[in-house]
Design a protein around this motif. Structure first.
Motif, PDB file in Angstrom:
ATOM      1  N   LYS A  19     -58.169 -17.400  55.942  1.00  0.00           N
ATOM      2  CA  LYS A  19     -57.208 -17.675  57.078  1.00  0.00           C
ATOM      3  C   LYS A  19     -56.139 -18.296  56.248  1.00  0.00           C
ATOM      4  CE  LYS A  19     -57.034 -20.303  61.349  1.00  0.00           C
ATOM      5  NZ  LYS A  19     -58.025 -21.274  62.199  1.00  0.00           N
ATOM      6  N   ASP A  20     -56.228 -19.023  55.494  1.00  0.00           N
ATOM      7  CA  ASP A  20     -54.927 -19.612  54.651  1.00  0.00           C
ATOM      8  C   ASP A  20     -54.115 -18.583  53.817  1.00  0.00           C
ATOM      9  OD1 ASP A  20     -55.444 -22.148  55.723  1.00  0.00           O
ATOM     10  OD2 ASP A  20     -56.443 -22.875  53.852  1.00  0.00           O
ATOM     11  N   ARG A  26     -48.514 -13.971  58.330  1.00  0.00           N
ATOM     12  CA  ARG A  26     -48.082 -13.836  59.661  1.00  0.00           C
ATOM     13  C   ARG A  26     -48.681 -15.229  60.384  1.00  0.00           C
ATOM     14  NH1 ARG A  26     -45.450 -10.638  58.210  1.00  0.00           N
ATOM     15  NH2 ARG A  26     -45.467  -8.382  58.427  1.00  0.00           N
ATOM     16  N   ASN A  27     -48.388 -15.510  61.519  1.00  0.00           N
ATOM     17  CA  ASN A  27     -48.724 -16.552  62.194  1.00  0.00           C
ATOM     18  C   ASN A  27     -49.931 -16.285  63.211  1.00  0.00           C
ATOM     19  OD1 ASN A  27     -49.180 -18.922  63.749  1.00  0.00           O
ATOM     20  ND2 ASN A  27     -46.927 -18.909  64.707  1.00  0.00           N
ATOM     21  N   LEU A  28     -50.823 -16.284  62.904  1.00  0.00           N
ATOM     22  CA  LEU A  28     -52.134 -15.811  63.512  1.00  0.00           C
ATOM     23  C   LEU A  28     -52.431 -16.536  64.790  1.00  0.00           C
ATOM     24  CD1 LEU A  28     -54.205 -14.835  60.453  1.00  0.00           C
ATOM     25  CD2 LEU A  28     -52.669 -13.449  61.725  1.00  0.00           C
ATOM     26  N   GLU A  29     -52.207 -17.875  64.673  1.00  0.00           N
ATOM     27  CA  GLU A  29     -52.570 -18.743  65.905  1.00  0.00           C
ATOM     28  C   GLU A  29     -52.003 -18.527  67.102  1.00  0.00           C
ATOM     29  OE1 GLU A  29     -54.844 -20.984  65.040  1.00  0.00           O
ATOM     30  OE2 GLU A  29     -54.693 -20.316  62.949  1.00  0.00           O
ATOM     31  N   GLN A  30     -51.096 -17.796  67.168  1.00  0.00           N
ATOM     32  CA  GLN A  30     -50.600 -17.353  68.652  1.00  0.00           C
ATOM     33  C   GLN A  30     -51.230 -16.148  69.143  1.00  0.00           C
ATOM     34  OE1 GLN A  30     -46.356 -16.655  67.666  1.00  0.00           O
ATOM     35  NE2 GLN A  30     -46.111 -18.996  67.435  1.00  0.00           N
ATOM     36  N   VAL A  54     -52.671  -9.696  50.067  1.00  0.00           N
ATOM     37  CA  VAL A  54     -53.813 -10.462  50.367  1.00  0.00           C
ATOM     38  C   VAL A  54     -54.820 -10.074  49.408  1.00  0.00           C
ATOM     39  CG1 VAL A  54     -55.352 -10.519  52.178  1.00  0.00           C
ATOM     40  CG2 VAL A  54     -53.051 -10.749  52.951  1.00  0.00           C
ATOM     41  N   TYR A  55     -55.264  -8.769  49.548  1.00  0.00           N
ATOM     42  CA  TYR A  55     -56.073  -8.160  48.497  1.00  0.00           C
ATOM     43  C   TYR A  55     -56.041  -8.742  47.068  1.00  0.00           C
ATOM     44  CZ  TYR A  55     -58.500  -4.435  45.689  1.00  0.00           C
ATOM     45  OH  TYR A  55     -59.267  -3.701  45.141  1.00  0.00           O
ATOM     46  N   VAL A  56     -54.886  -8.793  46.612  1.00  0.00           N
ATOM     47  CA  VAL A  56     -54.902  -9.320  45.267  1.00  0.00           C
ATOM     48  C   VAL A  56     -55.190 -10.971  44.895  1.00  0.00           C
ATOM     49  CG1 VAL A  56     -53.193  -9.896  43.156  1.00  0.00           C
ATOM     50  CG2 VAL A  56     -53.419  -7.490  44.355  1.00  0.00           C
ATOM     51  N   GLU A  57     -54.676 -11.720  46.231  1.00  0.00           N
ATOM     52  CA  GLU A  57     -55.021 -13.205  46.156  1.00  0.00           C
ATOM     53  C   GLU A  57     -56.446 -13.355  46.731  1.00  0.00           C
ATOM     54  OE1 GLU A  57     -52.327 -15.729  48.108  1.00  0.00           O
ATOM     55  OE2 GLU A  57     -50.968 -13.911  48.487  1.00  0.00           O
ATOM     56  N   LEU A  58     -56.960 -12.604  47.283  1.00  0.00           N
ATOM     57  CA  LEU A  58     -58.507 -12.734  47.504  1.00  0.00           C
ATOM     58  C   LEU A  58     -59.413 -12.522  46.264  1.00  0.00           C
ATOM     59  CD1 LEU A  58     -58.874 -11.353  51.172  1.00  0.00           C
ATOM     60  CD2 LEU A  58     -58.899 -13.678  50.626  1.00  0.00           C
ATOM     61  N   GLU A  59     -59.111 -11.139  45.561  1.00  0.00           N
ATOM     62  CA  GLU A  59     -59.832 -11.163  44.465  1.00  0.00           C
ATOM     63  C   GLU A  59     -59.763 -12.391  43.575  1.00  0.00           C
ATOM     64  OE1 GLU A  59     -60.183  -6.381  43.889  1.00  0.00           O
ATOM     65  OE2 GLU A  59     -58.697  -7.258  42.873  1.00  0.00           O
ATOM     66  N   LYS A  60     -58.362 -12.968  43.363  1.00  0.00           N
ATOM     67  CA  LYS A  60     -58.098 -14.108  42.209  1.00  0.00           C
ATOM     68  C   LYS A  60     -58.953 -15.285  43.075  1.00  0.00           C
ATOM     69  CE  LYS A  60     -53.653 -12.611  40.459  1.00  0.00           C
ATOM     70  NZ  LYS A  60     -52.380 -12.769  40.420  1.00  0.00           N
ATOM     71  N   GLU A  61     -58.657 -15.661  44.205  1.00  0.00           N
ATOM     72  CA  GLU A  61     -59.440 -16.930  44.907  1.00  0.00           C
ATOM     73  C   GLU A  61     -60.840 -16.944  44.685  1.00  0.00           C
ATOM     74  OE1 GLU A  61     -59.635 -20.550  46.559  1.00  0.00           O
ATOM     75  OE2 GLU A  61     -57.838 -19.452  46.128  1.00  0.00           O
ATOM     76  N   PHE A  62     -61.427 -15.737  44.944  1.00  0.00           N
ATOM     77  CA  PHE A  62     -62.850 -15.766  44.905  1.00  0.00           C
ATOM     78  C   PHE A  62     -63.581 -15.215  43.595  1.00  0.00           C
ATOM     79  CE2 PHE A  62     -61.562 -15.708  49.317  1.00  0.00           C
ATOM     80  CZ  PHE A  62     -62.413 -16.957  49.674  1.00  0.00           C
ATOM     81  N   ASP A  63     -62.625 -14.705  42.575  1.00  0.00           N
ATOM     82  CA  ASP A  63     -62.990 -14.181  41.287  1.00  0.00           C
ATOM     83  C   ASP A  63     -64.329 -13.060  41.691  1.00  0.00           C
ATOM     84  OD1 ASP A  63     -63.167 -13.927  38.597  1.00  0.00           O
ATOM     85  OD2 ASP A  63     -64.917 -15.412  38.604  1.00  0.00           O
ATOM     86  N   ILE A  64     -63.732 -12.264  42.445  1.00  0.00           N
ATOM     87  CA  ILE A  64     -64.551 -10.957  42.923  1.00  0.00           C
ATOM     88  C   ILE A  64     -63.487  -9.737  42.657  1.00  0.00           C
ATOM     89  CG2 ILE A  64     -66.067 -12.016  44.538  1.00  0.00           C
ATOM     90  CD1 ILE A  64     -64.144 -11.043  46.699  1.00  0.00           C
TER      91      ILE A  64
END
Length: 100
Positions: A19-20, A26-30, A54-64
């Protein structure tokens, strides 16, 4: 061995991290019920470039590493889909370490 409570905590942590990362673009809360809406297109208005980031950040964040076949099959289309995919990749990675 992880308990159900541990798994639930881990899943909430994964959801918050995803989510972060998405909120950087994008502002998803609305949006109502945004977790099941397609990220790309008219609903949430993520661009292709946003999703690549997002794809690249998620792969780095979770090491997947996401598999191309999963992306092509539409398993990276919504928040809920991404959470399932991350959990699948983490489980695969964990099983691989246990068998090594």
């Amino acid at each position: 061995m992880l308990t159900i409570v541990d798994l639930m905590k881990e899943n909430r942590m994964i959801e918050e991290k995803v989510k972060d990362i998405l909120k950087k673009y994008r502002n998803l809360e609305q949006k109502k019920d945004w977790k099941n809406q397609k990220l790309l297109g008219n609903d949430l208005k993520f661009s292709a470039r946003d999703l690549i980031n997002v794809y690249v950040e998620l792969e780095k964040e979770f090491d997947i590493h996401f598999k191309e076949k999963d992306i092509v099959a539409g398993k990276f289309d919504t928040f809920d889909d991404i959470i399932k995919l991350i959990n699948k990749e983490i489980a695969y990675k964990t099983r691989g370490k246990e068998h090594a």
